[in-house]
Design an enzyme around this catalytic site. Structure first.
Site, PDB file in Angstrom:
ATOM      1  N   ASN A  45     -17.154   4.707 -48.508  1.00  0.00           N
ATOM      2  CA  ASN A  45     -17.583   5.870 -47.732  1.00  0.00           C
ATOM      3  C   ASN A  45     -16.876   5.879 -46.383  1.00  0.00           C
ATOM      4  O   ASN A  45     -15.633   5.916 -46.375  1.00  0.00           O
ATOM      5  CB  ASN A  45     -19.107   6.060 -47.717  1.00  0.00           C
ATOM      6  CG  ASN A  45     -19.969   4.907 -47.289  1.00  0.00           C
ATOM      7  OD1 ASN A  45     -20.153   3.956 -48.016  1.00  0.00           O
ATOM      8  ND2 ASN A  45     -20.538   4.970 -46.102  1.00  0.00           N
ATOM      9  N   ASP A  46     -17.580   5.856 -45.284  1.00  0.00           N
ATOM     10  CA  ASP A  46     -16.974   6.153 -43.981  1.00  0.00           C
ATOM     11  C   ASP A  46     -15.699   5.367 -43.628  1.00  0.00           C
ATOM     12  O   ASP A  46     -15.648   4.159 -43.852  1.00  0.00           O
ATOM     13  CB  ASP A  46     -17.949   5.809 -42.843  1.00  0.00           C
ATOM     14  CG  ASP A  46     -19.352   6.290 -43.077  1.00  0.00           C
ATOM     15  OD1 ASP A  46     -19.599   6.978 -44.075  1.00  0.00           O
ATOM     16  OD2 ASP A  46     -20.206   5.952 -42.241  1.00  0.00           O
ATOM     17  N   PHE A 111     -22.494  -2.230 -41.667  1.00  0.00           N
ATOM     18  CA  PHE A 111     -22.448  -0.775 -41.631  1.00  0.00           C
ATOM     19  C   PHE A 111     -21.329  -0.306 -40.696  1.00  0.00           C
ATOM     20  O   PHE A 111     -20.614  -1.101 -40.087  1.00  0.00           O
ATOM     21  CB  PHE A 111     -23.807  -0.213 -41.199  1.00  0.00           C
ATOM     22  CG  PHE A 111     -24.774  -0.018 -42.350  1.00  0.00           C
ATOM     23  CD1 PHE A 111     -24.621  -0.698 -43.553  1.00  0.00           C
ATOM     24  CD2 PHE A 111     -25.856   0.856 -42.235  1.00  0.00           C
ATOM     25  CE1 PHE A 111     -25.507  -0.514 -44.624  1.00  0.00           C
ATOM     26  CE2 PHE A 111     -26.748   1.050 -43.288  1.00  0.00           C
ATOM     27  CZ  PHE A 111     -26.580   0.371 -44.479  1.00  0.00           C
ATOM     28  N   SER A 112     -21.231   1.003 -40.544  1.00  0.00           N
ATOM     29  CA  SER A 112     -20.087   1.587 -39.843  1.00  0.00           C
ATOM     30  C   SER A 112     -19.964   1.153 -38.393  1.00  0.00           C
ATOM     31  O   SER A 112     -20.943   0.760 -37.755  1.00  0.00           O
ATOM     32  CB  SER A 112     -20.168   3.107 -39.917  1.00  0.00           C
ATOM     33  OG  SER A 112     -19.820   3.508 -41.212  1.00  0.00           O
TER      34      SER A 112
HETATM   35  C1  FRU Z   1     -22.686   7.546 -42.780  1.00  0.00           C
HETATM   36  C2  FRU Z   1     -23.493   6.269 -42.943  1.00  0.00           C
HETATM   37  C3  FRU Z   1     -23.600   5.528 -41.632  1.00  0.00           C
HETATM   38  C4  FRU Z   1     -23.841   4.116 -42.070  1.00  0.00           C
HETATM   39  C5  FRU Z   1     -23.020   4.020 -43.323  1.00  0.00           C
HETATM   40  C6  FRU Z   1     -23.578   3.119 -44.372  1.00  0.00           C
HETATM   41  O1  FRU Z   1     -22.105   8.000 -43.942  1.00  0.00           O
HETATM   42  O2  FRU Z   1     -24.783   6.581 -43.448  1.00  0.00           O
HETATM   43  O3  FRU Z   1     -24.563   6.026 -40.756  1.00  0.00           O
HETATM   44  O4  FRU Z   1     -23.450   3.185 -41.114  1.00  0.00           O
HETATM   45  O5  FRU Z   1     -22.889   5.330 -43.824  1.00  0.00           O
HETATM   46  O6  FRU Z   1     -22.665   2.888 -45.409  1.00  0.00           O
END
Ligand code: FRU
Length: 493
Positions: A45-46, A111-112
């Protein structure tokens, strides 16, 4: 070796072995993109930790190597010299400590967050998340001297609890340097409002809380994820990925001004960053040429992801340079993308009514630029049909509605992915034209209107044989100044 280090190395080794075992098979699996960044296997993801370090661009990303759905978050890592060709690097962070790993809980991980260069060190700043723990989210750092191997700081977390204006949703630190200090915004929520809270530090290890830098005006979401606040020209811009309840909505940008003494960002102009459905959690970096470059996750939570069946999910958008012109922040695909162009075709000025087939076998990996002469057009609508099947049943349509000054990307008949429409407003340029630049990849479309004033990003999953490219008009004639197209080379072959 201390125990933080040993446990982390074990978790990283396991993740790298998983990649080595799967990557060849995934490389040739269905729906893989040709010039967009994807993980070697599993879920992404991010984008995280975008940074220019020792002459190279680094991209880290939320990564779960063990399945094609979200799981305990690692930080994948890649680097590039041109923002186009990416080289996979060993996994940078894996959950291993009490502040970023858990047992028997559904969710945890690294996480991000973001990255900065401090003297010669590359420093990652990230949220440690453990479901059910109090506090659930804390901020940590990890450092590297070679840009490859990262060590978690022994005194993590560097911010071990949320401040008074926040709640336990307290994540996605974005750090930047301003004058001689480090600043950090963290996304959070309280009292029904999304917020970005601000910290300041001299050494990236000791952080002092400054207060709320910005918050929702009541309509901008009740949780802010992935805030990014940066100077551009003589102003500041804030990017936010907002949530409304459990729903992730379109990221927006705010142009405004930052008072570093008070720690307050004043909102002036508010706009949608990308009108598509597959764009979330964008982050920026600044490079050695002073360019502010943004990359986003080209997918979104809770949507259909047909590639999951084939062992992977998620990709990044192309890199876009942000250019602030008055009240508009344009997104310009970075110039380096022109390296991918081959097989140039051009049509000079022409007019048509109803339907005109441009190509029966349009390359599904291509760039198309259409300059419309709006002054000479009397149709009420102009459409671009891409990835059409021979019988026309399957197609993706970009429809310009001149009367309502709206561009609609329609995915109702695009194939097996998510359906629906994405709408963006547009303004005809002063010279009476409308410029549409489309980046097509095997399973994505990114549309840049008038030099990136508006952007629509969507994933599409048509049949491989659907390749016809038509122009259509409704209610009159459409006049085109030029139509240019290129096939784009693959970065993965
Ligand atoms: C955004 C998010 C962030 C989090 C991450 C978890 O897409 O929800 O807020 O840190 O993805 O994977």
């Amino acid at each position: 070796m201390n125990s933080i280090h040993t446990k982390h190395i074990e978790a990283l080794t396991k993740a790298n072995q998983e990649i080595a075992a799967k990557q060849e098979q995934i490389k040739n699996s269905r729906y893989r993109l040709n010039y967009h960044f994807m993980a070697p296997t599993g879920w992404i993801n991010d984008p995280n930790g975008l940074v220019f370090y020792n002459g190279e661009y680094h991209l880290f990303y939320q990564f779960y190597p063990y399945a094609s759905s979200w799981g305990p978050m690692h930080w994948g890592h890649a680097k590039s010299t041109d923002l186009v060709n990416w080289k996979h690097m060993p996994v940078a962070l894996a959950p291993s400590e009490s502040y970023d790993a858990g047992e028997g809980v559904p969710g945890y991980g690294c996480f991000s967050g973001s990255a900065v260069v401090n003297n010669d060190e590359l420093v990652l700043i990230y949220t440690g998340h453990v479901d059910g723990k109090t506090p659930m989210q804390v901020q940590n750092i990890a450092t590297s001297t070679d840009g490859v191997n990262f060590e978690k700081f022994e005194n993590n977390p560097v911010i071990d609890n949320f401040p008074e204006h926040a709640t336990h949703d307290f994540r996605d630190p974005k750090v930047w340097q301003y004058e001689d200090k480090w600043y950090m915004v963290v996304g959070t929520k309280k009292d029904g409002k999304g917020k970005a809270v601000l910290y300041v530090s001299e050494d990236l290890k000791n952080w002092e809380y400054k207060g709320v830098a910005a918050e929702s005006n009541g309509t901008q979401g009740d949780m802010w994820e992935c805030p990014d606040l940066f100077p551009i020209n003589d102003r500041h811009v804030l990017l936010v990925s907002p949530m409304y309840g459990t729903q992730n909505e379109k990221p927006f940008y705010v142009i405004g001004d930052m008072d570093y003494d008070k720690g307050v960002f004043t909102q002036d102009v508010y706009k949608t960053l990308d009108y598509g459905s597959d764009f979330y959690a964008p982050q920026t970096l600044i490079d050695d040429k002073g360019r502010r470059i943004m990359i986003g996750w080209m997918e979104k939570w809770l949507t259909k992801m047909p590639s999951q069946e084939y062992g992977w999910a998620g990709a990044m958008t192309i890199a876009r340079e942000l250019v602030l012109e008055g009240d508009i922040m344009k997104q310009k695909p970075v110039d380096e993308l022109e390296e991918l162009r081959t097989g140039y075709k051009q049509l000079d000025a022409f007019e048509f009514t109803e339907i005109k087939t441009i190509n029966d076998q349009q390359e599904s990996v291509s760039e198309v630029i259409i300059d419309v002469n709006v002054n000479d057009t009397n149709a009420s609508k102009f459409g671009i049909q891409l990835r059409c099947s021979k019988d026309g049943e399957e197609r993706t349509e970009i429809m310009v509605d001149f009367e309502n000054k709206e561009i609609v990307m329609d995915r109702e008949r695009s194939g097996v992915g998510e359906k629906g429409t994405s709408k963006a407003p547009f303004v005809v340029k002063e010279n009476g034209t409308l410029n549409l630049r489309i980046f097509m990849d095997t399973t994505s479309l990114e549309l840049f209107v008038n030099g990136g004033e508006q952007v629509i990003t969507n994933r599409i999953f048509p049949d491989e044989t659907s390749k016809r490219f038509n122009l259509v008009s409704q209610g009159g004639k459409v006049s085109i100044n030029t139509l240019e197209s290129w096939k784009l080379n693959s970065i993965w072959k």
